[in-house]
Design an enzyme around this catalytic site. Sequence first.
Site, PDB file in Angstrom:
ATOM      1  NE  ARG A  91      -3.912  -2.090   2.303  1.00 20.73           N
ATOM      2  CZ  ARG A  91      -3.827  -3.232   2.964  1.00 20.73           C
ATOM      3  NH1 ARG A  91      -2.778  -3.493   3.707  1.00 20.73           N
ATOM      4  NH2 ARG A  91      -4.797  -4.126   2.872  1.00 20.73           N
ATOM      5  CB  THR A 122      -7.601   6.717  -1.460  1.00 20.19           C
ATOM      6  OG1 THR A 122      -8.799   7.121  -2.109  1.00 20.19           O
ATOM      7  CG2 THR A 122      -6.495   6.513  -2.483  1.00 20.19           C
ATOM      8  CG  ASP A 151      -7.353  -4.174   8.350  1.00 13.92           C
ATOM      9  OD1 ASP A 151      -6.409  -4.608   7.689  1.00 13.92           O
ATOM     10  OD2 ASP A 151      -7.905  -3.082   8.107  1.00 13.92           O
ATOM     11  NE  ARG A 154     -10.502  -8.162   4.721  1.00 16.11           N
ATOM     12  CZ  ARG A 154      -9.782  -7.336   3.965  1.00 16.11           C
ATOM     13  NH1 ARG A 154      -8.659  -6.809   4.415  1.00 16.11           N
ATOM     14  NH2 ARG A 154     -10.172  -7.033   2.748  1.00 16.11           N
ATOM     15  CG  HIS A 178      -5.642  -0.604   5.885  1.00  7.85           C
ATOM     16  ND1 HIS A 178      -6.250  -1.797   6.165  1.00  7.85           N
ATOM     17  CD2 HIS A 178      -5.811  -0.415   4.548  1.00  7.85           C
ATOM     18  CE1 HIS A 178      -6.774  -2.297   5.065  1.00  7.85           C
ATOM     19  NE2 HIS A 178      -6.509  -1.477   4.065  1.00  7.85           N
TER      20      HIS A 178
HETATM   21  P1  NAD Z   1     -10.671   1.837  -9.064  1.00  9.15           P
HETATM   22  O1  NAD Z   1      -9.500   1.940  -9.975  1.00  9.15           O
HETATM   23  O2  NAD Z   1     -11.774   0.904  -9.395  1.00  9.15           O
HETATM   24  O3  NAD Z   1     -11.321   3.292  -8.867  1.00  9.15           O
HETATM   25  C1  NAD Z   1     -10.580   4.430  -8.648  1.00  9.15           C
HETATM   26  C2  NAD Z   1     -11.348   5.577  -9.251  1.00  9.15           C
HETATM   27  O4  NAD Z   1     -10.669   6.794  -8.928  1.00  9.15           O
HETATM   28  C3  NAD Z   1     -11.445   5.501 -10.781  1.00  9.15           C
HETATM   29  O5  NAD Z   1     -12.805   5.560 -11.182  1.00  9.15           O
HETATM   30  C4  NAD Z   1     -10.654   6.716 -11.248  1.00  9.15           C
HETATM   31  O6  NAD Z   1     -11.156   7.289 -12.433  1.00  9.15           O
HETATM   32  C5  NAD Z   1     -10.824   7.640 -10.040  1.00  9.15           C
HETATM   33  N1  NAD Z   1      -9.824   8.707 -10.024  1.00  9.15           N
HETATM   34  C6  NAD Z   1      -8.485   8.600 -10.242  1.00  9.15           C
HETATM   35  N2  NAD Z   1      -7.909   9.809 -10.169  1.00  9.15           N
HETATM   36  C7  NAD Z   1      -8.910  10.699  -9.888  1.00  9.15           C
HETATM   37  C8  NAD Z   1      -8.947  12.101  -9.670  1.00  9.15           C
HETATM   38  N3  NAD Z   1      -7.829  12.836  -9.750  1.00  9.15           N
HETATM   39  N4  NAD Z   1     -10.131  12.662  -9.407  1.00  9.15           N
HETATM   40  C9  NAD Z   1     -11.260  11.927  -9.327  1.00  9.15           C
HETATM   41  N5  NAD Z   1     -11.289  10.601  -9.523  1.00  9.15           N
HETATM   42  C10 NAD Z   1     -10.123   9.994  -9.794  1.00  9.15           C
HETATM   43  O7  NAD Z   1     -10.063   1.514  -7.629  1.00  9.15           O
HETATM   44  P2  NAD Z   1     -10.858   0.901  -6.387  1.00  9.15           P
HETATM   45  O8  NAD Z   1     -10.773  -0.580  -6.426  1.00  9.15           O
HETATM   46  O9  NAD Z   1     -12.168   1.553  -6.305  1.00  9.15           O
HETATM   47  O10 NAD Z   1      -9.912   1.390  -5.180  1.00  9.15           O
HETATM   48  C11 NAD Z   1      -9.903   2.745  -4.789  1.00  9.15           C
HETATM   49  C12 NAD Z   1      -8.928   2.944  -3.636  1.00  9.15           C
HETATM   50  O11 NAD Z   1      -9.431   2.275  -2.477  1.00  9.15           O
HETATM   51  C13 NAD Z   1      -7.537   2.352  -3.893  1.00  9.15           C
HETATM   52  O12 NAD Z   1      -6.564   3.241  -3.389  1.00  9.15           O
HETATM   53  C14 NAD Z   1      -7.539   1.074  -3.090  1.00  9.15           C
HETATM   54  O13 NAD Z   1      -6.257   0.650  -2.708  1.00  9.15           O
HETATM   55  C15 NAD Z   1      -8.361   1.527  -1.893  1.00  9.15           C
HETATM   56  N6  NAD Z   1      -8.884   0.470  -1.027  1.00  9.15           N
HETATM   57  C16 NAD Z   1      -8.906   0.734   0.296  1.00  9.15           C
HETATM   58  C17 NAD Z   1      -9.348  -0.218   1.179  1.00  9.15           C
HETATM   59  C18 NAD Z   1      -9.327   0.091   2.668  1.00  9.15           C
HETATM   60  O14 NAD Z   1      -9.517  -0.783   3.529  1.00  9.15           O
HETATM   61  N7  NAD Z   1      -9.108   1.339   3.031  1.00  9.15           N
HETATM   62  C19 NAD Z   1      -9.811  -1.460   0.720  1.00  9.15           C
HETATM   63  C20 NAD Z   1      -9.817  -1.697  -0.645  1.00  9.15           C
HETATM   64  C21 NAD Z   1      -9.337  -0.720  -1.524  1.00  9.15           C
END
Ligand code: NAD
Length: 317
Positions: A91, A122, A151, A154, A178
């Site tokens: 991450r 994010t 987590d 889970r 995380h």
């Molecule tokens: P994804 O690629 O499906 O979606 C990301 C979206 O962000 C896309 O639609 C993209 O167009 C948009 N984006 C990118 N740059 C942008 C900007 N400047 N302005 C506006 N929109 C923008 O990814 P995802 O699977 O939805 O994952 C999103 C985030 O969540 C990742 O960083 C991932 O690691 C994180 N995540 C966090 C957890 C947690 O427990 N916190 C769990 C799973 C995923």
Amino acid sequence: MSNINRKVVLIGTGMVGMSFAYAALNQNICDELVLIDLNEVRARGEAMDLNHGLAFSSSSMKIYFGDYADCSNADIVVICAGVNQKPDETRLQLLQRNTQVFKSIVPRVVSNGFDGIFLVATNPVDIMTRVTYELSGFNAAKVIGTGTTLDTARLRYLLGTYFEVDPRHMHAYVIGEHGDSEFVPWSQAIMAVKPINEMLEECPDQYRMEDLEKIAADVRTAAYEIIKAKGSTYYGIGMAICRIVRAIFSNENAVFTTSVRLRGEYGLRGEVFIGNPCIINANGANRVLELNLCEEELEKFKSSYRILDENFSSIQF
Ligand code: NAD
């Protein structure tokens, strides 16, 4: 926060963002849900798709594709925008790229008059939450990351299976980053009213610390496992975001291991945002709960804190 019209702006309508949005619609979590994404075509399509489910839901939520001006009177801005984790990528490796993404988002939210609560998902979520705090200039209580909420969920699920108890009665937490340095302070884990350590002592043939450590390791590596299997993880985190949003709107004083800035707990007063049990209500991160960690656990927590601080310092803004 006015509860007359509960308004959420979601920035980032990818898998995580839309899992949250879908859960929010099904759980009737707000009155207005605005979708923003760099990929406007996708955000428009997502808004259409969700709206077509309205007739089958118990909600009359207003869902639409919007822009940053919509943040002006929003209660909560949920940020799920960013680049996703690739197989075997940590991450923390995402950090630099996602900081650039946030630089194009957070100042625009603020300059449009937003005065509510930021909720960040994010990754790397603890650092992105701190980035949001720095870029917004908001009070730390109004900037929350999902932290180790997922987590912890889970962990409780796996412990429930192990002890054959409803996970809702397993009071155990994953704290710290995380990510790879997160851990379970077993000294604080309780099954309903009974400390887990007592369970181990009383039933050594049935319950073993090595099994619990295996469960903690499974929790730590769950995201990697899911990403290998299906590309990314989204339903669980979508539900977790939804649950935190509900706690804010309902002023619940509910406890989650969100990513929050400490206020002297564990002797730590820096700017680091880190996963720790925190009381969440309409004011945001209302009170951080300091756990009575044993020496080894405290050292692990401080080490996780240092990792987050060092990684934040490596960002080139
Ligand atoms: P994804 O690629 O499906 O979606 C990301 C979206 O962000 C896309 O639609 C993209 O167009 C948009 N984006 C990118 N740059 C942008 C900007 N400047 N302005 C506006 N929109 C923008 O990814 P995802 O699977 O939805 O994952 C999103 C985030 O969540 C990742 O960083 C991932 O690691 C994180 N995540 C966090 C957890 C947690 O427990 N916190 C769990 C799973 C995923």
